[in-house]
Design an enzyme around this catalytic site. Structure first.
Site, short mmCIF file in Angstrom:
data_model
loop_
_atom_site.label_atom_id
_atom_site.label_comp_id
_atom_site.label_asym_id
_atom_site.label_seq_id
_atom_site.Cartn_x
_atom_site.Cartn_y
_atom_site.Cartn_z
N GLU A 217 32.86 42.35 39.63
CA GLU A 217 33.50 41.39 40.83
C GLU A 217 33.32 40.25 41.04
O GLU A 217 31.42 40.36 40.76
CB GLU A 217 33.05 42.24 42.29
CG GLU A 217 34.32 43.13 41.85
CD GLU A 217 34.07 43.84 43.29
OE1 GLU A 217 34.51 45.56 43.64
OE2 GLU A 217 32.95 44.27 44.14
N ASN B 262 33.46 41.50 48.69
CA ASN B 262 32.85 42.35 49.31
C ASN B 262 32.98 42.42 50.31
O ASN B 262 32.46 43.46 51.12
CB ASN B 262 31.31 42.67 47.98
CG ASN B 262 31.34 43.77 47.36
OD1 ASN B 262 32.47 43.94 47.25
ND2 ASN B 262 31.57 43.38 45.98
N THR C 57 41.85 48.55 41.14
CA THR C 57 41.25 48.39 42.36
C THR C 57 41.26 46.88 42.71
O THR C 57 41.30 46.55 42.82
CB THR C 57 40.06 49.68 43.23
OG1 THR C 57 39.18 48.92 42.17
CG2 THR C 57 40.55 50.20 43.45
N THR D 222 30.23 52.82 39.24
CA THR D 222 31.71 53.42 39.67
C THR D 222 32.86 52.72 39.23
O THR D 222 33.37 52.03 38.98
CB THR D 222 32.22 51.82 40.64
OG1 THR D 222 30.70 51.48 42.06
CG2 THR D 222 33.01 52.61 41.73
#
Lengths: 413, 413
Positions: free
Chosen positions: A286, A408, A162, A200
Site C-alpha cells: 500500500e 488506511n 482489495t 494479510t
C-alpha cells in the site's frame, strides 16, 4: 534455487493458476465492491479433485473461512473448488459468520456440477466485522459458475484484489528428462496488513503433479518460511491469511517420497512460485514507491538473521527514510540493535547495493552523488553483515509513504 | 496513585527541574541547530552534588554518552552536572565519538566552578553517525555556564528538543505533616523513535529528598515500567535513551529504607512526575493529532496485558484509522490476536470511552453519530477486556499521520 536449477524451469508467459492442466476459474461482480467494473468473487475449480495443503494465519482472531478450511484439510478432504470473495473478510462475525461461510459452500455444491460441499474450500478478504450479503453471494456463485474457463486465472487474480493495484500471478513449467512436464501456477492478493506469520494475504497455487498430502504439506511449510513469511509491508497481521496449494495429479508424474528426485524438483518449482508471488505482494504494498530487499548475513543462526532483517523491514523510521530517498543508515543500526539478535555493534558492516555505507558499526564517507542516484531507484538492496556466524536471511519490504496513510486512514469511507 | 494520594501533591505552576531547591540550569545556542533562535546545549547543575540513578536504552548500539554514564553510575559517582546537546546524537561514531564525549565532560570541569569531570553526566540527542563539532561545544559550554540560573529549567527543556514541538516539564511539591516538603521536578524530550524499552527520549529529574542510591535505583526502575516503558509513538527504539534522576538532599528529609513511609510518598511523587513527562512525549508525538490511551484488562497477568496493549499501540493500521477518525475496531482485534497474549477471541469486549463497540469478539451496533463525535476528540480512551484473568496494563500512543511521514522522510534535508 541455483542457476542450474533455473534452467529446468520455464516461466509461462502471462501464466496463472489456470495454466495448470485441469484447472479452471470463473469470476463475477456480485456487489461487494462498489465499482461494477470490478469482479469481487471467484471460483477456482479442478473437476477431478486434488490433494490440498494449507497454511493459515496464526492470529488468535481467525476468520470463519480459516476455521472451516483448517477442519476440512484435517479431514483430508479431496478438494475440487475454492470459493473466494473480496470486499468483506467475514472475520469477527460470530455464529452468523460461520453459518454464512457454510452456506456459501453449499451454494457452490448446488451451482457447480459434480462438487460436494465438503470438497469446497472458502476464503474471504476485506473489511472485518461485516456480514456477507448472502443474496449477492448466491448470484455471484451462479455467475462464476457460468464463467468457468481454462483461461479464467487472470480475472480470478483480479477478483481477489482489495487495495491491490495490480494482480499477482505466475506459472512455470518444469521439463523432465523423459519429456514429461509439471506445471505450477498461482495467484495471490495482498497489499496492506502484510507481516510475516503470515501476511494479510491470500495465495492459491495449483499443480498437476501427483503427490500425497503429507509430502505436499512439507513442501508448502518449508516454502512458506522463505516466501510469505519473509515479507512485510506494515507489520500488521491479518485474521484471514491463507495459502492453499492443490495438486490434481493430471501430469501423471508421481512424487514417491522425500528421497525421490522429483520431490526436490517439484519443491524448487513451488518455492519459486511462492517467492515470486510474495515479492509481487511487496511490490504492490500500500502506497509503496520502493521494493526493498534486506539481506542479513553473519548472524549466529538463520533465526537471528531473520529477526534482525524483520526489525529493519518493520521500522517506520527506516521505511520513511527510504520514501524520502535519504540514506539515514543510523535507522538501520538502531533497528537491528533493538532486535534481540546477538552481535558486536563494532563489527557491523552495511552495504547499499555494492557500496559499503557502514563499516565496523560507524558511518563511512559515501559518495553523495552516487548514493543519491542509488536511492532514486525503485529497487533497493541492503546487505547487513554482522560477522558473528553463518546465519543468513533475506526479507522484502516496501517504504512508508503518504499514500499508505491516505489508503488506511480512509479505508471505510 | 489514588485520589487521596493526589491531595498530598501540589503541581507547581510552570515548574521544571529548577523548581527543586539547589538546582540550576543554563542553556545556549552553539550552532548544532540551524536556527539561531533555538538553544541546542544546556547544563543542569546542582552545586552540592547528588545521588544519581539512571536507566538507559537496551539497544545493542549504544551512543557514547550512554556507555560513559553507565560506567559513571556504576562507580557510584556523586553527580553535580549533566551536559546535554541536541542536534547530534553522538551514536555510531566509534572511538572519536567516545573521545569527544569525554572531552565534553572535561570542558564542563574547566568551565563550571567546583565540578570535576567524573561528577559530570553527558547526554546527546539528534542525528546518528555525525561527530560533535568540539569548538562549537566548547563555546556552548562557556555560554551555558554564564547563563546558569535557578530559573533556567524552562529554557533547558527547550534546549534538549529536536523534532519536539513543545517543551516537556513538570514539578510537584509534596507536603509532610510536620510542615516540611519535598520537591520533584523534571524535563524531558522525545517525539519520534519512541517505543518502550525505552523510547527515544531523554528525561532529567531532580529532587531535594535525601536518599541512598540503592533505594533511588529501585524507585526509578519501578516508575519507568509504567511511564516511559508504557508509551509508543512509532515502535522504533533509539540508541540514546536515558532517564536520569538526581537527589541532592537539600530538603533535609531523609528516606531511611523501603519500609519508611517517606519511601512510599517519594516513590509516588516520582512515579507521577515520570508518568506525566511520558504522556507529554506522546502528546507531542511526531505528526500526532491524537493522544490515545489503551487500557487492557482481564489478561492472564500484567505482562500479557502489556503485550496486547503495546501491539495495538504499535499497529500502523490502528494508528492510521485513528488519524482518519474511523472506528475500524477490526484492527484492534487483529492486533491483539497477533500479540502472543492468551485469551478466547469469543470473550473480548472493547470500549471507546464508555461506549461498548465490540462484544464477545464481534462488532455491535454503534450509534454512528456518537462514535464520530467521540473520534473527533483529541484524547481517545480505548479499553479492552479479555475476561481471562486479573492482569491489567495501560499504554499511551499517538496516531500515524501524513506529518509523521513528512517529518521522517525529510529529516536530513
Amino acid at each position: 534455487m541455483t542457476g542450474n536449477d533455473i534452467d529446468k524451469f520455464k516461466l509461462i508467459s502471462d501464466g496463472s493458476i489456470t495454466s495448470v492442466p485441469g484447472f479452471q476459474a470463473g469470476s463475477a461482480h456480485c456487489g461487494l465492491k462498489n465499482s461494477k467494473e470490478k469482479t469481487d468473487i471467484c471460483i477456482i475449480y479442478t473437476p477431478t479433485g486434488s490433494v490440498c495443503s494449507g497454511i493459515f494465519t496464526t492470529n488468535s482472531f481467525q476468520a470463519a473461512p480459516v476455521i472451516i478450511n483448517r477442519e476440512s484439510l484435517e479431514n483430508n478432504n479431496k478438494i475440487k473448488a475454492i470459493i473466494v470473495n473480496s470486499g468483506i473478510a467475514n472475520a469477527c462475525t460470530g455464529k452468523k459468520g460461520m453459518e454464512n461461510a457454510l452456506n456459501t459452500m453449499k451454494m457452490v455444491e448446488s451451482s457447480v456440477p459434480g462438487v460436494k460441499k465438503n470438497e469446497v474450500l472458502i476464503s474471504s478478504t476485506g473489511i472485518i466485522g461485516k456480514q456477507l450479503p448472502m443474496d449477492k453471494i448466491e448470484n455471484g456463485i451462479r455467475d462464476c459458475t457460468a464463467n468457468l474457463s481454462i483461461d479464467g486465472g487472470n480475472e480470478a487474480a483480479r477478483a481477489i484484489m482489495t487495495t491491490d493495484l495490480a494482480e499477482k500471478k505466475i506459472a512455470v513449467s518444469i521439463a523432465f528428462e523423459n519429456g514429461k512436464k509439471i506445471i505450477i501456477g498461482g495467484i495471490a492478493k495482498g497489499s496492506g496488513m502484510i507481516e510475516p506469520n503470515m501476511a494479510t494475504m491470500l495465495a492459491f497455487i495449483g499443480t498437476d503433479a501427483k503427490i500425497e498430502k503429507k509430502l505436499l504439506d512439507k513442501i508448502l511449510k518449508k516454502g512458506n518460511e522463505s516466501s510469505f513469511n519473509s515479507i512485510s509491508v506494515d507489520g500488521c497481521q491479518s485474521t484471514n491469511d491463507m495459502v492453499l496449494i492443490m495438486a490434481n495429479g493430471e501430469s501423471g508424474i508421481k512424487v514417491k517420497d522425500e528421497d525421490d528426485k522429483t520431490f526436490k524438483i517439484l519443491s524448487e518449482g513451488i518455492f519459486f512460485v511462492m517467492k515470486e508471488l510474495a515479492k509481487k505482494i511487496v511490490m504492490d504494498g500500500e502506497g509503496a514507491t520502493k521494493f526493498i530487499e534486506i539481506a542479513v548475513r553473519g548472524a549466529v543462526n538463520n533465526e537471528q538473521a531473520k529477526k534482525a532483517a524483520r526489525k529493519i523491514a518493520n521500522s517506520n523510521l527506516f521505511k520513511t527514510a527510504m520514501f524520502g530517498q535519504d540514506l539515514n543508515w543510523g535507522r538501520i543500526n538502531s533497528a537491528i540493535g533493538s532486535s534481540d539478535c546477538e552481535f558486536d555493534p563494532d563489527d557491523v558492516d552495511i552495504y547499499l547495493g555494492d557500496a559499503k555505507i557502514v563499516e565496523n558499526g560507524a558511518g563511512i564517507e559515501v559518495d553523495k552523488a552516487l548514493s543519491e542516484k542509488s536511492l532514486k531507484k525503485r529497487n533497493l538492496n541492503f546487505r547487513v553483515d554482522l560477522k558473528n556466524g553463518s546465519g543468513n536471511w533475506t526479507v522484502w519490504t516496501s517504504d512508508l509513504s503518504f499514500d499508505y496513510i491516505k489508503i488506511n486512514a480512509l479505508y471505510h469511507n
